[in-house]
Design a protein around this motif. Structure first.
Motif, short mmCIF file in Angstrom:
data_model
loop_
_atom_site.label_atom_id
_atom_site.label_comp_id
_atom_site.label_asym_id
_atom_site.label_seq_id
_atom_site.Cartn_x
_atom_site.Cartn_y
_atom_site.Cartn_z
N GLN A 153 0.82 -1.21 0.00
CA GLN A 153 0.00 0.00 0.00
C GLN A 153 0.86 1.27 0.00
O GLN A 153 0.46 2.29 -0.51
CB GLN A 153 -0.92 -0.01 1.24
CG GLN A 153 -1.95 1.08 1.28
CD GLN A 153 -3.01 0.96 0.18
OE1 GLN A 153 -3.18 -0.13 -0.39
NE2 GLN A 153 -3.69 2.05 -0.15
N GLY A 154 2.05 1.16 0.54
CA GLY A 154 2.93 2.32 0.57
C GLY A 154 3.24 2.85 -0.81
O GLY A 154 3.46 4.06 -0.99
N ALA A 155 3.25 2.00 -1.80
CA ALA A 155 3.55 2.45 -3.16
C ALA A 155 2.49 3.42 -3.66
O ALA A 155 2.82 4.49 -4.19
CB ALA A 155 3.65 1.24 -4.09
N VAL A 156 1.22 3.07 -3.48
CA VAL A 156 0.17 3.97 -3.97
C VAL A 156 0.10 5.23 -3.12
O VAL A 156 -0.28 6.29 -3.61
CB VAL A 156 -1.21 3.27 -4.04
CG1 VAL A 156 -1.26 2.28 -5.16
CG2 VAL A 156 -1.57 2.62 -2.72
N GLU A 157 0.49 5.12 -1.85
CA GLU A 157 0.49 6.33 -1.02
C GLU A 157 1.61 7.28 -1.44
O GLU A 157 1.44 8.51 -1.40
CB GLU A 157 0.59 5.93 0.45
CG GLU A 157 -0.73 5.34 0.95
CD GLU A 157 -0.63 4.65 2.29
OE1 GLU A 157 0.48 4.65 2.87
OE2 GLU A 157 -1.66 4.12 2.74
N ARG A 158 2.75 6.74 -1.87
CA ARG A 158 3.81 7.60 -2.42
C ARG A 158 3.34 8.27 -3.71
O ARG A 158 3.62 9.44 -3.96
CB ARG A 158 5.08 6.78 -2.69
CG ARG A 158 5.83 6.37 -1.43
CD ARG A 158 7.24 5.90 -1.77
NE ARG A 158 7.27 4.71 -2.60
CZ ARG A 158 7.17 3.48 -2.14
NH1 ARG A 158 7.02 3.26 -0.85
NH2 ARG A 158 7.22 2.43 -2.96
N PHE A 159 2.60 7.52 -4.49
CA PHE A 159 2.04 8.09 -5.72
C PHE A 159 1.08 9.23 -5.38
O PHE A 159 1.15 10.32 -5.96
CB PHE A 159 1.32 7.00 -6.53
CG PHE A 159 0.67 7.50 -7.78
CD1 PHE A 159 1.42 7.74 -8.93
CD2 PHE A 159 -0.69 7.74 -7.83
CE1 PHE A 159 0.82 8.21 -10.09
CE2 PHE A 159 -1.31 8.21 -8.98
CZ PHE A 159 -0.54 8.44 -10.11
N ALA A 160 0.19 8.99 -4.42
CA ALA A 160 -0.82 9.99 -4.05
C ALA A 160 -0.17 11.25 -3.48
O ALA A 160 -0.69 12.36 -3.68
CB ALA A 160 -1.79 9.39 -3.04
N ALA A 161 0.95 11.09 -2.80
CA ALA A 161 1.61 12.24 -2.16
C ALA A 161 2.02 13.28 -3.19
O ALA A 161 2.15 14.47 -2.85
CB ALA A 161 2.82 11.75 -1.37
N GLN A 162 2.22 12.88 -4.41
CA GLN A 162 2.62 13.84 -5.45
C GLN A 162 1.54 14.88 -5.71
O GLN A 162 1.85 16.00 -6.13
CB GLN A 162 2.94 13.10 -6.76
CG GLN A 162 4.10 12.13 -6.63
CD GLN A 162 4.29 11.32 -7.90
OE1 GLN A 162 5.08 11.66 -8.76
NE2 GLN A 162 3.53 10.25 -8.02
N PHE A 163 0.29 14.52 -5.48
CA PHE A 163 -0.79 15.48 -5.71
C PHE A 163 -0.95 16.46 -4.54
O PHE A 163 -1.64 17.45 -4.66
CB PHE A 163 -2.12 14.74 -5.94
CG PHE A 163 -2.14 13.95 -7.21
CD1 PHE A 163 -2.29 14.57 -8.43
CD2 PHE A 163 -1.97 12.58 -7.19
CE1 PHE A 163 -2.30 13.85 -9.61
CE2 PHE A 163 -1.98 11.84 -8.36
CZ PHE A 163 -2.14 12.49 -9.58
N ARG A 164 -0.33 16.13 -3.42
CA ARG A 164 -0.43 17.01 -2.26
C ARG A 164 0.73 17.99 -2.19
O ARG A 164 0.68 18.95 -1.45
CB ARG A 164 -0.49 16.18 -0.97
CG ARG A 164 -1.74 15.33 -0.85
CD ARG A 164 -1.91 14.76 0.54
NE ARG A 164 -0.95 13.70 0.83
CZ ARG A 164 -1.19 12.41 0.59
NH1 ARG A 164 -2.35 12.03 0.08
NH2 ARG A 164 -0.30 11.50 0.88
N SER A 165 1.78 17.72 -2.96
CA SER A 165 2.97 18.58 -2.86
C SER A 165 2.88 19.74 -3.85
O SER A 165 2.06 19.75 -4.75
CB SER A 165 4.21 17.76 -3.14
OG SER A 165 4.15 17.20 -4.43
#
Lengths: 165, 148
Positions: A153-165
């Protein structure tokens, strides 16, 4: 059997037909690949925006998979969709990937690794994003999660973090 | 990628079975059916039997998913059109909505898949006379209402 004939009958007579969206399809493929891990989440971002970022494979694959340092597209089709890539691990090991890109889905496979990502619109401005990957070596089912937990799950959370930065 | 290709081959067929049985939950049912197919693929001894084997799994999963979603509305096969009936296309979805998943499964296997009563009975574990009687009664009633 006459499946094609039955198909025409079904379409022509108004019988409802269930369809798999790209994320549901990815879940099935992940289940069929026993040495893999799967992660999924819903993003508050339109699907077009998610898919544009996701299919920037040269940037996203090293982010999603810890064991990939670089991911270089080496072949594309006439419309610019990637067909092949070469990945290098932090230790310099090299792997050639075949890539199958479809609407909202992307599958990648090397001799020892398999992975895929998919995106489906949940609403006008939210998207369900799924990602799976892992080893495709026979017998890996029992040891993979102990020895090589490089995708989760950490992989998709790293992906999602790009939209928050 | 072999799995990808097999999935592309099976998905339309599984979708046609799960759609009429699970209705709004059809996509979930199709997903669960395909997962069950791929998890148990090694049990399939004869490749030529793939679609028949997958059909049994799909119908079972579609009924299970539909029931779990509390869409198991008790009803008899009272208003079911026969294949080729002119009103079939317009009414089929409304008719299906009024049936339970088990009844929808009988209808799909008999009229969409073209199985005989013996095969439907074996696949669903329902007595053969029950399958036959329900379908006969259903079509007679439908015809009566349509002509009346």
């Amino acid at each position: 059997m006459n499946d094609d004939l039955r198909s025409d009958d079904a379409r022509g007579s108004g019988w409802p037909v269930a369809e798999l969206d790209p994320v549901r399809r990815l879940r099935v493929l992940a289940t069929a690949a026993p040495g893999t891990s799967y992660g999924e989440l819903v993003l508050d971002v339109p699907v077009e925006q998610v898919w544009t970022l996701a299919t920037d494979l040269e940037r996203q694959m090293p982010l999603l998979i810890n064991d990939i340092r670089t991911f270089t597209i080496t072949s594309t089709d006439a419309e610019g969709r990637p067909l092949e890539a070469v990945a290098r691990s932090p230790l310099g090991m090299r792997a050639r990937f075949d890539i199958v890109m479809g609407p909202g889905s992307c599958l990648m496979q090397s001799r020892f690794l398999i992975g895929g990502l998919a995106a489906t619109a949940e609403s006008h401005d939210t998207t369900r994003f799924g990602f799976f990957g892992g080893l495709r070596i026979p017998g890996v089912r029992l040891v993979d999660r102990l020895l090589h937990p490089f995708l989760h799950q950490g992989a998709v959370e790293r992906f999602a973090a790009q939209f928050r930065s | 990628m072999a799995t990808d290709q097999l999935l592309d081959r099976l998905t339309p067929y599984i979708g046609r079975l799960c759609g009429p049985i699970a209705l709004a939950d059809g996509p979930d049912a199709a997903q669960e059916a395909l997962i069950a197919v791929f998890r148990n693929l090694r049990q399939l001894k004869e490749p030529a039997a793939l679609f028949g084997w997958a059909r049994a799994i799909a119908v079972r999963e579609a009924v299970r998913v539909a029931r779990a979603a509390s869409r198991d509305l008790p009803a008899e096969l009272a208003d079911v059109p026969a294949p080729g009936d002119p009103q079939l296309a317009a009414d089929v979805h409304d008719v299906l909505e009024r049936l339970s998943p088990h009844h929808r499964a009988v209808l799909v296997l008999r009229d969409l898949e073209g199985l005989d009563e013996h095969a439907v009975s074996a696949l669903l574990g329902v007595p053969e006379p029950t399958v036959r009687t329900r379908l006969f009664r259903a079509r007679r009633r439908f015809r009566k209402e349509w002509e009346g």
